[in-house]
Motif scaffolding. Structure first.
Motif, mmCIF file in Angstrom:
data_model
loop_
_atom_site.group_PDB
_atom_site.id
_atom_site.type_symbol
_atom_site.label_atom_id
_atom_site.label_comp_id
_atom_site.label_asym_id
_atom_site.label_seq_id
_atom_site.Cartn_x
_atom_site.Cartn_y
_atom_site.Cartn_z
ATOM 1 N N THR A 167 10.645 13.644 -26.765
ATOM 2 C CA THR A 167 10.382 13.994 -28.166
ATOM 3 C C THR A 167 9.838 12.792 -28.945
ATOM 4 O O THR A 167 9.998 12.708 -30.158
ATOM 5 N N LEU A 168 9.182 11.867 -28.248
ATOM 6 C CA LEU A 168 8.718 10.637 -28.896
ATOM 7 C C LEU A 168 7.635 10.900 -29.942
ATOM 8 O O LEU A 168 7.544 10.183 -30.941
ATOM 9 N N CYS A 169 6.797 11.926 -29.733
ATOM 10 C CA CYS A 169 5.757 12.238 -30.720
ATOM 11 C C CYS A 169 6.376 12.658 -32.045
ATOM 12 O O CYS A 169 5.890 12.294 -33.124
ATOM 13 N N ALA A 170 7.454 13.442 -31.976
ATOM 14 C CA ALA A 170 8.140 13.863 -33.192
ATOM 15 C C ALA A 170 8.791 12.670 -33.881
ATOM 16 O O ALA A 170 8.747 12.541 -35.108
ATOM 17 N N LEU A 171 9.386 11.767 -33.095
ATOM 18 C CA LEU A 171 9.961 10.554 -33.668
ATOM 19 C C LEU A 171 8.870 9.678 -34.276
ATOM 20 O O LEU A 171 9.044 9.109 -35.363
ATOM 21 N N GLY A 172 7.735 9.586 -33.591
ATOM 22 C CA GLY A 172 6.631 8.773 -34.093
ATOM 23 C C GLY A 172 6.136 9.241 -35.447
ATOM 24 O O GLY A 172 5.759 8.429 -36.298
ATOM 25 N N SER A 173 6.127 10.551 -35.668
ATOM 26 C CA SER A 173 5.685 11.063 -36.969
ATOM 27 C C SER A 173 6.617 10.602 -38.086
ATOM 28 O O SER A 173 6.187 10.395 -39.217
ATOM 29 N N LEU A 174 7.914 10.416 -37.766
ATOM 30 C CA LEU A 174 8.860 9.894 -38.762
ATOM 31 C C LEU A 174 8.662 8.396 -38.993
ATOM 32 O O LEU A 174 9.103 7.859 -40.009
ATOM 33 N N MET A 175 8.008 7.715 -38.043
ATOM 34 C CA MET A 175 7.756 6.280 -38.170
ATOM 35 C C MET A 175 6.443 5.985 -38.878
ATOM 36 O O MET A 175 6.183 4.838 -39.259
ATOM 37 N N ALA A 176 5.604 6.998 -39.061
ATOM 38 C CA ALA A 176 4.249 6.785 -39.569
ATOM 39 C C ALA A 176 4.241 6.479 -41.065
ATOM 40 O O ALA A 176 5.094 6.944 -41.822
ATOM 41 N N ASP A 177 3.252 5.709 -41.488
ATOM 42 C CA ASP A 177 3.008 5.429 -42.896
ATOM 43 C C ASP A 177 1.893 6.333 -43.402
ATOM 44 O O ASP A 177 1.111 6.891 -42.623
ATOM 45 N N PHE A 178 1.784 6.457 -44.717
ATOM 46 C CA PHE A 178 0.647 7.154 -45.303
ATOM 47 C C PHE A 178 -0.568 6.242 -45.217
ATOM 48 O O PHE A 178 -0.464 5.021 -45.429
ATOM 49 N N ALA A 179 -1.725 6.802 -44.867
ATOM 50 C CA ALA A 179 -2.908 5.974 -44.642
ATOM 51 C C ALA A 179 -4.158 6.664 -45.165
ATOM 52 O O ALA A 179 -4.308 7.886 -45.049
ATOM 53 N N TYR A 180 -5.050 5.850 -45.744
ATOM 54 C CA TYR A 180 -6.316 6.384 -46.261
ATOM 55 C C TYR A 180 -7.371 5.290 -46.190
ATOM 56 O O TYR A 180 -7.091 4.117 -46.466
#
Length: 685
Positions: free
Chosen positions: A477-490
């Motif tokens: 489930t690392l992809c789901a965990l990774g989404s919680l680690m992500a920052d907002f980016a633009y």
């Protein structure tokens, strides 16, 4: 956990929907899997919320919700998008058909360019013309524009893409045309302008990206609206955020207007999660292998920095958006075996998905990789997906029998050959990536994650010559965990196309500051609660004068405040030397575009240490397995009971709720203080 606030990350794969819950007060992390509902992905999310309820967590506790999706990607790959019209500058009607006049496979004269998403009959030339410097050569002719709008309406298209020549320099004609379409259709027609999406030179690439965006937009918009409605119905009040291809986040309304930014959403989340695991394990160079139900995605992390690209190829189409660099192989748990016309055993790229699924699920009749893993003894049928999915080994044998008969062997040996073929496919792709990047695999660790990655990672590590394999605590489930680690980016972008030494540094600094304000405005519009600060990064897309392609050069505020350009020029020469092995200080530099990236930092789940072992790891039993044509007796361990300092010797199987880890003969495993399982060759210790 009752009444505490939780943050929820969800990744929908081809076979399973993964959930990771972070409880802020206690710092605990819970990972769950539920089968993906292929014809209704939102139902899979609802099923996941039910799993949370069964564990005492209620939807009203969720105050942060982030989601990685492949809806746009699947729509494009399956060519099930919207019927779309294209408005182009007069004289450029065949832009999507001419493409770049290059063979997709240079050494194969039978290879063909991809069929355009918009036919020529729905491409309408508009009388207008901008010059290269952004001045008007020919004014926008409203008569031809109105005629094109009427023709598009009569053709019953769902939207209009507008891509005019040199609109990256001056978007006035595109914006006026878009307003005219909205006016004459009463706002009922979707419109995408190439300049608003990504104001960059190369009109074919701009046209393709704008076309892809509108092609997938109705499907994505409908999905995002369905998701929002269902979350509200389930009692989730948190505003949904979506993972972008660049590994950042954006709100769901922004994603609905620019779904092209979500094409690599799910795999990008995995890279962010992998970066966290590598940092915890103090391993700076990692090759990631994310193997799920449909494909295996490969990426490179070097010096704890993920690899980014400014352009990707997808179904033969260039997508010119910053994205995490990911290479895909059609080999996943659902990839099935078949015999080609030459009589060779093949695996993938087609997949059985979650419905009907591998034969062992009880509905399908094709022998998939999951069936091969089961027959070779890697998977415990009673613990698959934490026991939520029942497996039937006799059905795997039945499905594998035709393959075994053709190969004149038994079903177990046929299953082993299937795995060898899949690993060979991955090796072929990965060896090319390693050569392309000029990497020494001995300096890298291979990280396996996804539902099937930990089962093949050791095989692949042996093939490419890495000395270690890293398996994070919850790889499935690392992809789901990774989404919680992500920052907002633009990324805010401005085209330039001018020699660097012709641009005064004060003017360059002013333009960067204007782009920074644009990026800050975007971040404010996301309406995010609880940001932990923000970072603004400056980049120049720059090249030697006369080159066809540019490099991304990081720029600092200090460089922009110096008296001359020497610091920037020196940095570019060094970058070119590292990238290509040479540089030329005699040639002037040309700035293609300025880019500012803003990062809004989110609350991150902490990295928890585990208890130290006071006794050897307990062997829970043994099981006969087959690897590379040989049978072994493998020791069985439970991941939940492995503590810091535990050592295991291959051949071994480590069972856990979200995946199974295979340790080959000749390899040892050790558990570090953060629960990472690190495999090393015995001779390298």
């Amino acid at each position: 956990m009752k009444d505490s606030r939780i943050r929820l990350g969800i990744d929908i794969g081809g076979t399973f929907t993964d959930l990771t819950v972070y409880e802020e007060e206690s710092g605990s992390i819970v990972s769950l899997k539920t089968p993906t509902v292929s014809n209704d992905p939102v139902q899979g999310i609802a099923n996941g919320l039910q799993l949370l309820r069964e564990r005492g967590m209620t939807p009203d506790q969720i105050h942060y919700f982030v989601h990685g999706t492949t809806i746009g990607l699947n729509t494009l790959l399956q060519r099930k998008g919207a019927k779309t019209a294209l408005f182009v500058t007069e004289g450029f009607r065949d832009i999507l058909h001419l493409q770049r006049l290059r063979l997709p496979v240079p050494y194969d004269f039978r290879s063909r360019l991809p069929e355009p998403l918009i036919p020529r009959s729905l491409t309408y030339p508009i009388s207008e013309r901008m010059r290269q410097d952004g001045t008007v050569s020919r004014p926008l002719d409203l008569d031809t524009l109105d005629a094109a709008i009427d023709a598009a309406v009569a053709a019953k298209v769902e939207g209009v893409v507008i891509c005019f020549l040199h609109s990256y320099k001056n978007a006035e004609h595109e914006l006026r045309a878009a307003a005219r379409v909205k006016e004459r259709t009463g706002g009922r027609m979707e419109v995408t302008t190439s300049s608003r999406l990504w104001p960059q030179m190369r009109e074919y690439e701009r046209a393709v990206m704008a076309t892809v965006n509108l092609y997938i937009l109705p499907t994505c918009k409908n999905y995002f609206q369905t998701l929002t409605d269902r979350l509200t119905y389930e009692g989730v009040s948190a505003k949904p955020f979506i993972t972008q291809s660049n590994g950042g986040l954006m709100d769901i309304s922004t994603a609905a207007e620019a779904p092209v930014r979500t094409l690599f959403s799910g795999p990008a989340g995995g890279i962010i999660g992998a970066l966290r695991a590598a940092e915890a394990a103090a391993i700076s160079n990692v090759i990631t292998l994310d193997m799920g139900g449909t494909s295996a995605d490969i990426s490179i992390i070097e010096n704890l920095q993920p690899s980014f690209v400014q352009s990707n190829q997808l179904s033969g189409f260039p997508i010119i958006l910053p994205a995490v660099s990911i290479f895909s192989v059609g080999a996943g748990g659902g990839s099935f075996a078949w015999i080609d016309k030459g009589g060779l055993l093949k695996v993938g790229p087609e997949s059985v998905g979650s419905t009907p699924g591998p034969a062992c699920y009880g509905q399908g009749d094709k022998a998939a990789m999951t069936d091969a893993f089961l027959l070779c003894g890697y998977i415990n049928p009673d613990r698959f997906a934490a026991g939520s999915v029942k497996l039937y080994p006799h059905l795997s044998e039945k499905a594998m029998h035709p393959i075994a008969s053709y190969l004149e062997t038994d079903v177990r040996s046929a299953a082993d050959k299937m795995i060898q073929v899949a690993v060979a496919n991955m090796y072929s792709e990965l060896s090319g990536i390693i050569e392309q990047h000029g990497l020494d695999p001995r300096e890298f660790s291979l990280m396996g994650f996804g539902g099937a990655g930990p089962m093949v990672a050791n095989f692949l590590a042996e093939e490419i010559g890495t000395t270690s394999v890293l398996i994070p605590p919850s790889p499935g489930t690392l992809c789901a965990l990774g989404s919680l680690m992500a920052d907002f980016a633009y990324d805010a972008v401005q085209a330039r196309y001018e020699q660097l030494d012709h641009i005064p540094l004060p003017a360059l600094r002013k333009e960067f500051h204007m782009l920074a304000k644009q990026a800050e405005k975007w971040l404010d519009e996301q309406e995010i609660n609880g940001l932990q600060g923000q970072t603004t990064l400056y980049f120049l897309d720059i090249r030697y004068l006369g080159q066809a392609f540019e490099l991304e050069l990081s720029i600092t505020e200090q460089q922009l405040r110096r008296k001359d350009h020497r610091s920037i020029i020196k940095a570019f020469h060094e970058l070119h030397q590292r990238q290509y092995g040479h540089h030329d200080e005699r040639v002037a530099l040309e700035v293609i575009q300025l880019r500012v990236r803003i990062l809004g930092h989110t609350i991150k789940p902490g990295i928890c240490r585990i208890e130290k072992a006071v006794s050897p790891a307990e062997i829970k039993g043994t099981r006969s397995i087959m690897c590379n044509g040989r049978s072994f007796k493998a020791s069985i361990y439970w991941r939940s009971e492995l503590l810091e300092g535990h050592e295991i010797a291959g051949p071994a199987i480590v069972e856990q709720d979200d995946t199974t880890v295979l340790v080959l003969d000749g390899w040892n495993g050790s558990v570090d203080e953060y629960g990472n399982l690190i495999l090393r060759r015995k001779e390298s210790e």
